[in-house]
Design a protein around this motif. Structure first.
Motif, mmCIF file in Angstrom:
data_model
loop_
_atom_site.group_PDB
_atom_site.id
_atom_site.type_symbol
_atom_site.label_atom_id
_atom_site.label_comp_id
_atom_site.label_asym_id
_atom_site.label_seq_id
_atom_site.Cartn_x
_atom_site.Cartn_y
_atom_site.Cartn_z
ATOM 1 N N THR A 36 42.079 33.285 42.473
ATOM 2 C CA THR A 36 43.033 34.168 43.145
ATOM 3 C C THR A 36 42.414 35.516 43.474
ATOM 4 N N PHE A 37 41.137 35.538 43.807
ATOM 5 C CA PHE A 37 40.475 36.808 44.096
ATOM 6 C C PHE A 37 40.994 37.396 45.405
ATOM 7 N N SER A 38 41.278 38.702 45.364
ATOM 8 C CA SER A 38 41.646 39.408 46.585
ATOM 9 C C SER A 38 40.994 40.785 46.551
ATOM 10 N N SER A 39 40.861 41.353 47.704
ATOM 11 C CA SER A 39 40.201 42.659 47.779
ATOM 12 C C SER A 39 41.074 43.777 47.233
ATOM 13 N N SER A 40 42.342 43.527 47.016
ATOM 14 C CA SER A 40 43.215 44.568 46.481
ATOM 15 C C SER A 40 42.851 44.930 45.051
ATOM 16 N N SER A 41 42.260 44.001 44.313
ATOM 17 C CA SER A 41 41.840 44.325 42.952
ATOM 18 C C SER A 41 40.680 45.317 42.959
ATOM 19 N N VAL A 42 39.788 45.165 43.915
ATOM 20 C CA VAL A 42 38.659 46.098 44.028
ATOM 21 C C VAL A 42 39.153 47.462 44.488
ATOM 22 N N THR A 43 40.033 47.485 45.452
ATOM 23 C CA THR A 43 40.518 48.770 45.949
ATOM 24 C C THR A 43 41.388 49.486 44.925
ATOM 25 N N SER A 44 42.035 48.746 44.034
ATOM 26 C CA SER A 44 42.816 49.420 42.995
ATOM 27 C C SER A 44 41.906 50.155 42.021
ATOM 28 N N TYR A 45 40.739 49.607 41.727
ATOM 29 C CA TYR A 45 39.802 50.310 40.854
ATOM 30 C C TYR A 45 39.163 51.508 41.563
ATOM 31 N N LEU A 46 38.944 51.400 42.850
ATOM 32 C CA LEU A 46 38.456 52.557 43.599
ATOM 33 C C LEU A 46 39.507 53.670 43.619
#
Length: 94
Positions: A36-46
């Motif tokens: 269930t990988f999505s780019s929103s997880s990366v942007t939330s850490y940014l």
């Protein structure tokens, strides 16, 4: 104005970045394992870097303006404790 992290402040920043990095890697691994990988997880850490770490750097750079030598340090360490509590508390909620 130069970055003025010294002594215990440097270790506190490493603690914050370490806890955030560990949380990111664990969540990334869980999302890849579940598919269930999505780019929103990366942007939330940014976003968290911008909202949590950047103000800590601002507080550390304002140290020369503090003539008492402890008010901004107290604010810095309270901010560090808040960020660590936010991420460590997130482990126990999941």
């Amino acid at each position: 104005m130069a970055l003025t992290l010294s002594g215990l402040m440097l270790y506190a920043m490493w603690l914050v970045l370490g806890v955030m990095g560990l949380s990111f890697v664990v969540d990334l691994f869980k999302s890849f394992a579940a598919g269930t990988f999505s780019s929103s997880s990366v942007t939330s850490y940014l976003k968290d870097l911008l909202y949590f770490v950047f103000p800590l750097f601002l507080l550390s750079n304002m140290m020369p303006l503090d003539h008492t030598d402890f008010l901004l340090k107290i604010a810095y360490y309270l901010g560090v404790l808040g960020v660590v509590y936010h991420y460590v508390g997130g482990y126990f909620k999941k």
